[in-house]
Design a protein around this motif. Structure first.
Motif, mmCIF file in Angstrom:
data_model
loop_
_atom_site.group_PDB
_atom_site.id
_atom_site.type_symbol
_atom_site.label_atom_id
_atom_site.label_comp_id
_atom_site.label_asym_id
_atom_site.label_seq_id
_atom_site.Cartn_x
_atom_site.Cartn_y
_atom_site.Cartn_z
ATOM 1 N N VAL A 63 0.873 -1.178 0.000
ATOM 2 C CA VAL A 63 0.000 0.000 0.000
ATOM 3 C C VAL A 63 0.909 1.227 0.000
ATOM 4 O O VAL A 63 1.669 1.437 0.942
ATOM 5 C CB VAL A 63 -0.943 0.021 1.216
ATOM 6 C CG1 VAL A 63 -1.886 1.219 1.144
ATOM 7 C CG2 VAL A 63 -1.744 -1.280 1.321
ATOM 8 N N LEU A 64 0.824 2.017 -1.060
ATOM 9 C CA LEU A 64 1.773 3.112 -1.261
ATOM 10 C C LEU A 64 1.055 4.367 -1.737
ATOM 11 O O LEU A 64 0.270 4.311 -2.668
ATOM 12 C CB LEU A 64 2.805 2.668 -2.309
ATOM 13 C CG LEU A 64 4.015 3.554 -2.558
ATOM 14 C CD1 LEU A 64 4.925 3.590 -1.336
ATOM 15 C CD2 LEU A 64 4.794 3.034 -3.764
ATOM 16 N N PRO A 65 1.318 5.516 -1.093
ATOM 17 C CA PRO A 65 0.759 6.768 -1.610
ATOM 18 C C PRO A 65 1.408 7.140 -2.944
ATOM 19 O O PRO A 65 2.593 6.881 -3.158
ATOM 20 C CB PRO A 65 1.128 7.797 -0.543
ATOM 21 C CG PRO A 65 1.477 7.017 0.674
ATOM 22 C CD PRO A 65 2.017 5.714 0.178
ATOM 23 N N HIS A 66 0.633 7.745 -3.820
ATOM 24 C CA HIS A 66 1.145 8.146 -5.137
ATOM 25 C C HIS A 66 2.435 8.959 -5.016
ATOM 26 O O HIS A 66 3.389 8.728 -5.759
ATOM 27 C CB HIS A 66 0.096 8.988 -5.891
ATOM 28 C CG HIS A 66 -1.068 8.198 -6.383
ATOM 29 N ND1 HIS A 66 -0.998 7.367 -7.474
ATOM 30 C CD2 HIS A 66 -2.352 8.114 -5.934
ATOM 31 C CE1 HIS A 66 -2.168 6.798 -7.675
ATOM 32 N NE2 HIS A 66 -3.012 7.229 -6.755
ATOM 33 N N PHE A 67 2.486 9.901 -4.067
ATOM 34 C CA PHE A 67 3.635 10.805 -3.994
ATOM 35 C C PHE A 67 4.914 10.106 -3.551
ATOM 36 O O PHE A 67 6.006 10.631 -3.745
ATOM 37 C CB PHE A 67 3.330 12.014 -3.097
ATOM 38 C CG PHE A 67 3.410 11.741 -1.620
ATOM 39 C CD1 PHE A 67 4.580 11.977 -0.912
ATOM 40 C CD2 PHE A 67 2.296 11.260 -0.927
ATOM 41 C CE1 PHE A 67 4.649 11.738 0.450
ATOM 42 C CE2 PHE A 67 2.354 11.031 0.433
ATOM 43 C CZ PHE A 67 3.529 11.260 1.116
ATOM 44 N N LEU A 68 4.798 8.901 -2.972
ATOM 45 C CA LEU A 68 5.990 8.149 -2.571
ATOM 46 C C LEU A 68 6.398 7.108 -3.607
ATOM 47 O O LEU A 68 7.413 6.441 -3.453
ATOM 48 C CB LEU A 68 5.752 7.441 -1.230
ATOM 49 C CG LEU A 68 5.780 8.317 0.017
ATOM 50 C CD1 LEU A 68 5.520 7.466 1.254
ATOM 51 C CD2 LEU A 68 7.102 9.051 0.148
ATOM 52 N N GLN A 69 5.630 6.998 -4.669
ATOM 53 C CA GLN A 69 5.875 5.957 -5.663
ATOM 54 C C GLN A 69 7.290 6.031 -6.242
ATOM 55 O O GLN A 69 7.932 5.019 -6.451
ATOM 56 C CB GLN A 69 4.838 6.053 -6.782
ATOM 57 C CG GLN A 69 4.659 4.782 -7.548
ATOM 58 C CD GLN A 69 3.457 4.835 -8.469
ATOM 59 O OE1 GLN A 69 2.722 5.805 -8.502
ATOM 60 N NE2 GLN A 69 3.266 3.786 -9.231
ATOM 61 N N HIS A 88 -2.383 8.878 5.676
ATOM 62 C CA HIS A 88 -3.444 8.378 6.548
ATOM 63 C C HIS A 88 -4.244 7.279 5.842
ATOM 64 O O HIS A 88 -4.577 6.261 6.456
ATOM 65 C CB HIS A 88 -4.362 9.514 6.999
ATOM 66 C CG HIS A 88 -5.366 9.062 8.008
ATOM 67 N ND1 HIS A 88 -5.026 8.751 9.307
ATOM 68 C CD2 HIS A 88 -6.687 8.823 7.897
ATOM 69 C CE1 HIS A 88 -6.111 8.350 9.957
ATOM 70 N NE2 HIS A 88 -7.136 8.386 9.119
ATOM 71 N N GLU A 89 -4.523 7.482 4.561
ATOM 72 C CA GLU A 89 -5.218 6.434 3.796
ATOM 73 C C GLU A 89 -4.392 5.154 3.756
ATOM 74 O O GLU A 89 -4.940 4.050 3.803
ATOM 75 C CB GLU A 89 -5.468 6.900 2.354
ATOM 76 C CG GLU A 89 -6.665 7.781 2.159
ATOM 77 C CD GLU A 89 -6.857 8.114 0.683
ATOM 78 O OE1 GLU A 89 -7.203 7.202 -0.092
ATOM 79 O OE2 GLU A 89 -6.626 9.281 0.320
ATOM 80 N N ARG A 90 -3.089 5.320 3.664
ATOM 81 C CA ARG A 90 -2.192 4.164 3.632
ATOM 82 C C ARG A 90 -2.349 3.340 4.900
ATOM 83 O O ARG A 90 -2.548 2.128 4.860
ATOM 84 C CB ARG A 90 -0.751 4.644 3.483
ATOM 85 C CG ARG A 90 0.288 3.545 3.415
ATOM 86 C CD ARG A 90 1.685 4.120 3.601
ATOM 87 N NE ARG A 90 2.683 3.504 2.741
ATOM 88 C CZ ARG A 90 3.959 3.830 2.748
ATOM 89 N NH1 ARG A 90 4.398 4.797 3.535
ATOM 90 N NH2 ARG A 90 4.816 3.221 1.966
ATOM 91 N N GLU A 116 -0.039 4.933 16.317
ATOM 92 C CA GLU A 116 -1.420 5.100 15.861
ATOM 93 C C GLU A 116 -2.183 3.791 16.010
ATOM 94 O O GLU A 116 -3.315 3.773 16.480
ATOM 95 C CB GLU A 116 -1.487 5.596 14.422
ATOM 96 C CG GLU A 116 -2.918 5.860 14.002
ATOM 97 C CD GLU A 116 -3.097 7.032 13.060
ATOM 98 O OE1 GLU A 116 -4.247 7.438 12.874
ATOM 99 O OE2 GLU A 116 -2.098 7.532 12.521
ATOM 100 N N MET A 117 -1.578 2.671 15.630
ATOM 101 C CA MET A 117 -2.261 1.378 15.738
ATOM 102 C C MET A 117 -2.566 1.019 17.180
ATOM 103 O O MET A 117 -3.653 0.544 17.493
ATOM 104 C CB MET A 117 -1.411 0.271 15.093
ATOM 105 C CG MET A 117 -1.286 0.347 13.591
ATOM 106 S SD MET A 117 -2.857 0.178 12.731
ATOM 107 C CE MET A 117 -2.923 1.779 11.931
ATOM 108 N N ILE A 118 -1.601 1.244 18.086
ATOM 109 C CA ILE A 118 -1.827 0.885 19.491
ATOM 110 C C ILE A 118 -2.813 1.866 20.137
ATOM 111 O O ILE A 118 -3.599 1.477 20.999
ATOM 112 C CB ILE A 118 -0.495 0.763 20.284
ATOM 113 C CG1 ILE A 118 -0.704 0.017 21.601
ATOM 114 C CG2 ILE A 118 0.157 2.097 20.530
ATOM 115 C CD1 ILE A 118 -0.964 -1.457 21.463
#
Length: 193
Positions: A63-69, A88-90, A116-118
């Motif tokens: 799962v990768l944001p477009h800007f980090l591609q 955040h979507e990632r 964030e997960m915890i």
């Protein structure tokens, strides 16, 4: 567990053991027929854990944001690459696709993902196990800081215990399989139940 998200660095770190353990984790997940979900990059520990799983015949979703591609260099051999708009979507997508989370060594981004997960778990937004693979004692100082949060009254022990920690992959996976989320929420004390 059918699917595990792994958060980790897009760098290799300064010790070869990080790369070795990331490879072994990927291989172990594949051998146990657990799908790997990760950040989609071909670089650093991210690419290493993906390659470990792929080379052992596992399924890997990135799962990768477009800007980090282009910056993180998208992995070209994945089972599936999901492109999203924001960081955040990632995280949200990676969370949706998994039954639990394992965190390997990394930098700011990895820590942000872990917390964030915890935090979501602490707030009762999910009941998934969140685990840290403490390779070569990498997270020892963070573990001490978290205990300080408990000792100073900023974190309940029951919420501290939600974070599963081991330096052994098999032990960590067993801890995750046996995990039961607390029934007591962040703001409810046992006395109030």
């Amino acid at each position: 567990m059918k699917s595990i998200t792994v958060f980790c660095g897009s760098s290799f770190g300064s010790d070869e053991i990080y790369k070795e353990q990331a490879t072994l984790l990927g291989q172990t997940l594949a051998k146990q027929n657990i799908q790997l979900v990760y950040g989609g990059a071909a670089t650093g520990l991210m690419g290493t854990v993906a390659n470990g799983a792929l080379n052992a015949g596992g399924k890997v979703i990135g799962v990768l944001p477009h800007f980090l591609q282009s910056k993180e260099i998208a992995h070209k051999q994945l089972t599936e690459l999901i492109l999203v708009e924001t960081m955040h979507e990632r995280k949200t997508k990676m969370h949706e696709l998994c039954d639990g989370v394992i965190v390997l060594p990394g930098g700011y981004g990895t820590l942000e993902e872990l917390f964030e997960m915890i935090t979501w778990a602490q707030l009762g937004l999910h009941k998934k196990p969140i685990a840290v693979l403490n390779i070569n004692g990498f997270y020892e100082d963070l573990i001490k800081l978290i205990q300080t949060m408990v000792d100073k009254g900023f974190l309940k022990q029951i919420n501290r215990d939600m974070l599963l920690i081991s330096n052994d992959i098999d032990e960590l996976l067993n801890m995750m399989r046996n995990y039961e989320a607390p029934t007591v929420g962040k703001w409810i004390s046992k006395k109030e139940i």
